[in-house]
Design an enzyme around this catalytic site. Sequence first.
Site, mmCIF file in Angstrom:
data_model
loop_
_atom_site.group_PDB
_atom_site.id
_atom_site.type_symbol
_atom_site.label_atom_id
_atom_site.label_comp_id
_atom_site.label_asym_id
_atom_site.label_seq_id
_atom_site.Cartn_x
_atom_site.Cartn_y
_atom_site.Cartn_z
ATOM 1 N N ASP A 270 -72.700 -3.951 10.735
ATOM 2 C CA ASP A 270 -72.300 -5.156 11.491
ATOM 3 C C ASP A 270 -72.986 -6.436 11.018
ATOM 4 O OD1 ASP A 270 -70.954 -3.299 13.015
ATOM 5 O OD2 ASP A 270 -72.482 -3.197 14.577
ATOM 6 N N ARG B 157 -47.253 -6.198 11.998
ATOM 7 C CA ARG B 157 -47.884 -4.877 12.096
ATOM 8 C C ARG B 157 -49.367 -5.045 12.433
ATOM 9 N NH1 ARG B 157 -43.244 -3.795 11.677
ATOM 10 N NH2 ARG B 157 -42.191 -2.309 10.297
#
EC number: 2.7.1.11
Length: 784
Positions: free
Chosen positions: A175, A301
């Site tokens: 992260d 999408r």
Amino acid sequence: MDADDSRAPKGSLRKFLEHLSGAGKAIGVLTSGGDAQGMNAAVRAVVRMGIYVGAKVCFIYEGYQGMVDGGSNIAEADWESVSSILQVGGTIIGSARCQAFRTREGRLKAACNLLQRGITNLCVIGGDGSLTGANLFRKEWSGLLEELARNGQIDKEAVQKYAYLNVVGMVGSIDNDFCGTDMTIGTDSALHRIIEVVDAIMTTAQSHQRTFVLEVMGRHCGYLALVSALACGADWVFLPESPPEEGWEEQMCVKLSENRARKKRLNIIIVAEGAIDTQNKPITSEKIKELVVTQLGYDTRVTILGHVQRGGTPSAFDRILASRMGVEAVIALLEATPDTPACVVSLNGNHAVRLPLMECVQMTQDVQKAMDERRFQDAVRLRGRSFAGNLNTYKRLAIKLPDDQIPKTNCNVAVINVGAPAAGMNAAVRSAVRVGIADGHRMLAIYDGFDGFAKGQIKEIGWTDVGGWTGQGGSILGTKRVLPGKYLEEIATQMRTHSINALLIIGGFEAYLGLLELSAAREKHEEFCVPMVMVPATVSNNVPGSDFSIGADTALNTITDTCDRIKQSASGTKRRVFIIETMGGYCGYLANMGGLAAGADAAYIFEEPFDIRDLQSSVEHLTEKMKTTIQRGLVLRNESCSENYTTDFIYQLYSEEGKGVFDCRKNVLGHMQQGGAPSPFDRNFGTKISARAMEWITAKLKETRGRGKKFTTDDSVCVLGISKRNVIFQPVAELKKQTDFEHRIPKEQWWLKLRPLMKILAKYKASYDVSDSGQLEHVQPWSV
């Protein structure tokens, strides 16, 4: 902090690793929390460095759970137990979330298990939660020992002998959410996974004119989302730290439709999993898809990348980072005193530093608090200089103001590529063109280097012309090694014809030489009396004035991947040594750093002269290695490291000397090192450094507005580079003194300091200067 505030002491005050001993000490190494690529490289470095200095090193399997459970979960490591793990993702010693360690009883058990093995030094690789737990454990240590003594589990002597627990942390987290460190272990590899997916999605999206919404990991930190958006030129990005303003729905739809109107066949929207609006309400991928479909009717999408980002092979950057941090962690433990606070070893710019663990944890928690209280500017500030810089650059490059809102400067700025192709050059050109247009300049592209410049191959280049360039390898503008010296008249004529007011050169050592030639020609040709700046872009990383060049990281990853495959081949064959020749001219950067990242047994480079005795020593070293369970060898050789000890010579010598013990093969990697899609690092480095170069040009041109001033001073011809922790502009006139022109390398190179690390981790004795280590610094909040 200044770049110079931790210079090594001079002369007799220099401190070397030999002065530190780990004899009688035991180090426990554990990985905790979510796994991250590169953790194994860190474990390997801790184990091998620990053994090298004479300490006992123990694996603690399954994180804190293994520490609490004890028994076979804590086992002594040896040199061979960390062999062949550099290229493996995840963590070989396992990681687990542990509820028991959160209780005092659990920590009491853990302390007892450590004492049974004499471990009073802990190296913890994990995220902020894992490191906070380690710090609490350290604080309670003396109390836990007294309780164990009262319970009769240890005697009074043990309480005195093991009175202190030393803790050093390394941040392993994809992260990159830990304040105080520029890059955490695993982040670069996660970016590689994201960019691989984005590059693959782009081809299908273009075929069908689709919009893709990509959700990336990162919990409440938007680093991965932001940097991947920058690296792929995404149309829109959603971050927890910088929520979109009210009315973002309409703004985003306008932006997407504008891009389609400019003949762009696809839209990419990147969403951080913790994305929120200004009211702290979640913004989900599905919500964005619904909005695009209902408002614009685009075929849309959603792709949620999920744990793909945690997997796969660690990148070269993560392996080198983790190896450096692992070694630094062992040195920190050896130097620790009872008064030393628990620290984190981390990277600041290109510099290894130690920071107080709890200061970093506190600032990391402050970011979350700022977001909870909707103080988003503070959240960005607390994330640090790198995050804020990335955000500003993304905004400048993604959103084009209408032409009538951009004040025109009536200045023409030209961009040129010079030298050999390097991955990331196109990202640098795109960034320069867009920042230049946003600053009101007219941007000109020069095709085919100085050769094309002399022939007048110059065209205006617009905002949309550079769309989609970020992920393209090579050089779209075309590049040649030709120097301007013999074309000065023609180039001056073209400068005059096209009224060029400033020049940005993106390239390698030829670009540097070209800049020197143009600078020297100013007296004769006043057309060259304009601001000129060079951005280093070469796989060789041999440009004076910068620690890094665009393209070197991509080349390093190519070398590392190839070495991984070759090592696998050698492991299957058994008793085989491979000799790999890398590029770089006389500069040994690729060979040395490739050796560190691939776990090579030796790397021969020009900067460190070697003779037949050194080659013989390497053969003896490999002969000894073949007696162990690791029956393979890997040797890297820089292409110009020696005139006579060629790759063929070394191959023949090894083949002859190794007869009956090992056989030998050779591989010349060649021009594959210049090709391929740019790595995330090169895309972003190229993008950011080029934007800085254009800001410098704009500032210089503002000085002359309406006065037609000529630039004749040295500070108007610069190389822009990274030095230690800073981005700096250095006049080429000053850099001449720092250049070895015969061998086309800088006289001093930072990475040579890391050379002993490669040797130590390959089981050679080496003298490692640790003078720069040991200064505990403080976390500096940065103001936006």
